[in-house]
Design a protein around this motif. Structure first.
Motif, PDB file in Angstrom:
ATOM      1  N   GLY A   1      -6.764  -9.466   9.078  1.00 23.50           N
ATOM      2  CA  GLY A   1      -5.818 -10.546   8.987  1.00 23.50           C
ATOM      3  C   GLY A   1      -4.397 -10.540   8.511  1.00 23.50           C
ATOM      4  N   PHE A   2      -4.111  -9.363   8.432  1.00 20.69           N
ATOM      5  CA  PHE A   2      -2.929  -8.911   7.855  1.00 20.69           C
ATOM      6  C   PHE A   2      -1.746  -8.711   8.782  1.00 20.69           C
ATOM      7  CE2 PHE A   2      -5.271  -8.272   3.800  1.00 20.69           C
ATOM      8  CZ  PHE A   2      -4.432  -8.713   3.102  1.00 20.69           C
ATOM      9  N   GLU A   3      -0.304  -8.881   8.792  1.00 17.51           N
ATOM     10  CA  GLU A   3       0.635  -8.422   9.447  1.00 17.51           C
ATOM     11  C   GLU A   3       1.503  -7.405   8.876  1.00 17.51           C
ATOM     12  OE1 GLU A   3       4.784 -10.150  11.384  1.00 17.51           O
ATOM     13  OE2 GLU A   3       3.109 -11.605  10.234  1.00 17.51           O
ATOM     14  N   THR A   4       1.707  -6.307   9.562  1.00 20.42           N
ATOM     15  CA  THR A   4       2.449  -5.136   8.781  1.00 20.42           C
ATOM     16  C   THR A   4       3.933  -5.546   8.938  1.00 20.42           C
ATOM     17  OG1 THR A   4       0.816  -3.393   9.225  1.00 20.42           O
ATOM     18  CG2 THR A   4       3.262  -2.797   8.850  1.00 20.42           C
ATOM     19  N   VAL A   5       4.563  -5.812   7.945  1.00 23.77           N
ATOM     20  CA  VAL A   5       6.154  -6.099   7.927  1.00 23.77           C
ATOM     21  C   VAL A   5       6.892  -5.060   7.981  1.00 23.77           C
ATOM     22  CG1 VAL A   5       7.790  -7.440   6.550  1.00 23.77           C
ATOM     23  CG2 VAL A   5       5.505  -8.323   6.701  1.00 23.77           C
ATOM     24  N   LYS A   6       6.632  -4.043   7.120  1.00 22.68           N
ATOM     25  CA  LYS A   6       7.276  -2.714   7.125  1.00 22.68           C
ATOM     26  C   LYS A   6       6.295  -1.589   6.816  1.00 22.68           C
ATOM     27  CE  LYS A   6      11.810  -1.045   5.125  1.00 22.68           C
ATOM     28  NZ  LYS A   6      12.255  -0.547   6.402  1.00 22.68           N
ATOM     29  N   ALA A   7       6.737  -0.497   7.542  1.00 25.06           N
ATOM     30  CA  ALA A   7       6.159   0.838   7.230  1.00 25.06           C
ATOM     31  C   ALA A   7       7.013   1.750   7.366  1.00 25.06           C
ATOM     32  CB  ALA A   7       4.745   0.961   8.063  1.00 25.06           C
ATOM     33  N   GLY A   8       6.630   3.005   6.648  1.00 22.05           N
ATOM     34  CA  GLY A   8       7.724   4.111   6.578  1.00 22.05           C
ATOM     35  C   GLY A   8       7.571   4.898   5.464  1.00 22.05           C
ATOM     36  N   ALA A   9       7.943   5.983   5.669  1.00 15.88           N
ATOM     37  CA  ALA A   9       8.101   7.236   4.619  1.00 15.88           C
ATOM     38  C   ALA A   9       8.564   6.829   3.268  1.00 15.88           C
ATOM     39  CB  ALA A   9       8.933   8.569   4.940  1.00 15.88           C
ATOM     40  N   ALA A  10       8.028   7.192   1.922  1.00 11.30           N
ATOM     41  CA  ALA A  10       8.486   6.960   0.490  1.00 11.30           C
ATOM     42  C   ALA A  10       9.068   8.009  -0.096  1.00 11.30           C
ATOM     43  CB  ALA A  10       7.132   6.466  -0.080  1.00 11.30           C
ATOM     44  N   TRP A  11       9.966   7.696  -0.835  1.00 11.66           N
ATOM     45  CA  TRP A  11      10.713   8.728  -1.646  1.00 11.66           C
ATOM     46  C   TRP A  11      10.085   8.634  -3.044  1.00 11.66           C
ATOM     47  CZ3 TRP A  11      13.769  12.165   0.382  1.00 11.66           C
ATOM     48  CH2 TRP A  11      14.629  11.895   1.555  1.00 11.66           C
ATOM     49  N   ASN A  12       9.603   9.837  -3.764  1.00 13.76           N
ATOM     50  CA  ASN A  12       9.090  10.042  -5.020  1.00 13.76           C
ATOM     51  C   ASN A  12       9.968  10.578  -6.031  1.00 13.76           C
ATOM     52  OD1 ASN A  12       6.134   9.253  -4.769  1.00 13.76           O
ATOM     53  ND2 ASN A  12       6.707  10.497  -2.899  1.00 13.76           N
ATOM     54  N   LYS A  13      10.367  10.292  -7.108  1.00 11.33           N
ATOM     55  CA  LYS A  13      10.725  10.841  -8.134  1.00 11.33           C
ATOM     56  C   LYS A  13       9.841  11.965  -9.106  1.00 11.33           C
ATOM     57  CE  LYS A  13      13.982  10.385 -12.239  1.00 11.33           C
ATOM     58  NZ  LYS A  13      14.608   9.439 -13.353  1.00 11.33           N
ATOM     59  N   TYR A  14      10.141  13.061  -9.154  1.00 10.39           N
ATOM     60  CA  TYR A  14       9.302  14.116  -9.897  1.00 10.39           C
ATOM     61  C   TYR A  14      10.184  14.841 -10.897  1.00 10.39           C
ATOM     62  CZ  TYR A  14       5.975  13.741  -5.803  1.00 10.39           C
ATOM     63  OH  TYR A  14       5.384  13.194  -4.973  1.00 10.39           O
ATOM     64  N   SER A  15       9.647  15.204 -11.954  1.00  5.73           N
ATOM     65  CA  SER A  15      10.127  16.160 -12.979  1.00  5.73           C
ATOM     66  C   SER A  15      10.392  17.599 -12.444  1.00  5.73           C
ATOM     67  CB  SER A  15       9.383  16.071 -14.094  1.00  5.73           C
ATOM     68  OG  SER A  15       9.417  14.900 -14.767  1.00  5.73           O
TER      69      SER A  15
ATOM     70  N   PRO B   1       0.169   5.808   9.602  1.00 12.47           N
ATOM     71  CA  PRO B   1       0.695   4.267   9.877  1.00 12.47           C
ATOM     72  C   PRO B   1       0.134   3.607  10.927  1.00 12.47           C
ATOM     73  CG  PRO B   1       2.691   5.894   9.601  1.00 12.47           C
ATOM     74  CD  PRO B   1       1.380   6.852   9.611  1.00 12.47           C
ATOM     75  N   ALA B   2      -0.400   4.235  12.068  1.00 10.60           N
ATOM     76  CA  ALA B   2      -0.946   3.646  13.132  1.00 10.60           C
ATOM     77  C   ALA B   2      -2.551   2.996  12.652  1.00 10.60           C
ATOM     78  CB  ALA B   2      -1.014   4.339  14.300  1.00 10.60           C
ATOM     79  N   THR B   3      -3.260   3.953  12.036  1.00  7.66           N
ATOM     80  CA  THR B   3      -4.663   3.549  11.772  1.00  7.66           C
ATOM     81  C   THR B   3      -4.471   2.430  10.560  1.00  7.66           C
ATOM     82  OG1 THR B   3      -4.783   5.369  10.285  1.00  7.66           O
ATOM     83  CG2 THR B   3      -5.598   5.842  12.533  1.00  7.66           C
ATOM     84  N   LEU B   4      -3.584   2.608   9.629  1.00  3.74           N
ATOM     85  CA  LEU B   4      -3.394   1.668   8.665  1.00  3.74           C
ATOM     86  C   LEU B   4      -3.173   0.258   9.341  1.00  3.74           C
ATOM     87  CD1 LEU B   4      -4.062   1.022   5.613  1.00  3.74           C
ATOM     88  CD2 LEU B   4      -1.550   1.904   5.242  1.00  3.74           C
ATOM     89  N   SER B   5      -1.999   0.343  10.118  1.00  2.00           N
ATOM     90  CA  SER B   5      -1.650  -1.097  10.696  1.00  2.00           C
ATOM     91  C   SER B   5      -2.906  -1.584  11.572  1.00  2.00           C
ATOM     92  CB  SER B   5      -0.583  -0.847  11.499  1.00  2.00           C
ATOM     93  OG  SER B   5       0.490  -0.445  10.762  1.00  2.00           O
ATOM     94  N   LYS B   6      -3.870  -0.867  12.177  1.00  2.00           N
ATOM     95  CA  LYS B   6      -4.872  -1.369  12.734  1.00  2.00           C
ATOM     96  C   LYS B   6      -5.933  -1.875  11.967  1.00  2.00           C
ATOM     97  CE  LYS B   6      -5.026   1.951  16.695  1.00  2.00           C
ATOM     98  NZ  LYS B   6      -5.647   3.072  17.386  1.00  2.00           N
TER      99      LYS B   6
ATOM    100  N   LEU C   1       0.865  -1.280  -0.166  1.00  5.47           N
ATOM    101  CA  LEU C   1       0.001  -0.145   0.063  1.00  5.47           C
ATOM    102  C   LEU C   1       0.822   1.262   0.051  1.00  5.47           C
ATOM    103  CD1 LEU C   1      -2.523  -1.244   2.960  1.00  5.47           C
ATOM    104  CD2 LEU C   1      -2.867  -0.761   0.322  1.00  5.47           C
ATOM    105  N   PHE C   2       0.714   2.269  -0.986  1.00  8.38           N
ATOM    106  CA  PHE C   2       1.590   3.277  -1.288  1.00  8.38           C
ATOM    107  C   PHE C   2       0.568   4.458  -1.194  1.00  8.38           C
ATOM    108  CE2 PHE C   2       4.234   6.257  -3.557  1.00  8.38           C
ATOM    109  CZ  PHE C   2       5.606   5.696  -3.143  1.00  8.38           C
ATOM    110  N   ASN C   3       0.369   5.029  -0.167  1.00  7.59           N
ATOM    111  CA  ASN C   3      -0.821   6.226  -0.017  1.00  7.59           C
ATOM    112  C   ASN C   3      -0.334   7.358   1.099  1.00  7.59           C
ATOM    113  OD1 ASN C   3      -1.651   3.563   1.509  1.00  7.59           O
ATOM    114  ND2 ASN C   3      -1.984   5.239   2.838  1.00  7.59           N
TER     115      ASN C   3
END
Length: 254
Positions: free
Chosen positions: A239-253, A228-233, A198-200
């Protein structure tokens, strides 16, 4: 059109919420142009509330599901100029997912023109599929990619159970009006031990807290806004386990 109340996706309650921002749109704003992907921010939004129990932010009330489905079906595909950067950004996170659990089959939900599938195939995936409600976006797909796409809304039963190692939702999950149903359908469609990526938007990010109502994530297309807290809940409840969560880096023109 009659707007419908939304429940908290985590708690299920329709009340027990505090208003963050009042609605600032007209019913005429519910049109194809406004609901086209990645339009420039215009500040239009539903009434936003925060659940007192779990902190999840949601739009309440919103347009009915059949109206939303029609708006996305007729939406336009206007971000072709950024596809190369999106492929680079999303491809990097697909690679990270594969380092957690090697994947060879992938489903991309609301895949646009299928450019993420192009990236997945270049990384060695042997089976790919995409679901996209916008007819214009599917029509913009490369000829060799279009055969992997379904012009539809993702739901339970659209694909056989246990079909994919990886399911991706890139800047999609905030738009989904019934997130629990989608996550449950994802669980059904994944192979045992499969991953969902999930990338949001992050409703508690620094920019969102500083800009408040002026943040571009406060948008009429977004039914739910997560941290991150509400999405993990929510994931744990489905029935999912959160394996990794964190900030994302985007490439822009530039």
């Amino acid at each position: 059109m009659e707007l419908l109340p939304t429940p908290c996706a985590i708690c299920g309650a329709f009340d027990a919420a505090d208003e963050l921002y009042p609605a600032n749109f007209q019913l005429d704003d519910l049109n194809t142009r406004i609901f086209s992907a990645r339009r420039l921010p215009d500040g239009i939004h539903y009434r936003l509330v925060r659940c007192r129990e779990c902190g999840l932010v949601r739009s309440d009330p919103v347009a009915p599901p059949e109206q939303l489905a029609e708006l996305y079906r007729t939406s336009t595909f206007d971000y072709g100029g950024e596809v190369a950067n999106l492929k680079t950004t999303y491809g990097a996170y697909i690679g990270r997912a594969c380092r957690i659990n090697p994947c060879k089959s992938m489903l991309d939900i609301r895949c646009g023109s299928g450019f993420v599938l192009e990236q997945a195939l270049s990384q060695g995936f042997t089976e790919v599929a995409g679901v996209e409600p916008s007819e214009a976006a599917v029509a913009a797909a490369r000829d060799d990619i279009r055969r992997y796409l379904k012009t539809d809304v993702f739901r339970s039963g659209l694909f056989p159970s246990g079909s994919f190692d990886l399911i991706t939702l890139f800047q999609v999950f905030d738009h989904i009006d019934k997130p629990r149903e989608v996550l449950e359908a994802c669980r059904e469609t994944l192979k045992p031990g499969g991953l969902i990526l999930l990338f949001n938007h992050n409703q508690t990010s620094l920019s969102a807290r500083v800009l408040g109502e002026k943040s571009p994530i406060v948008d009429i297309e977004h039914t739910y806004l997560y941290s991150p807290a509400t999405l993990s809940k929510l994931l744990a409840n489905c029935g999912f386990e959160t394996v990794k969560a964190g900030a994302a880096w985007n490439k822009y023109s530039l």
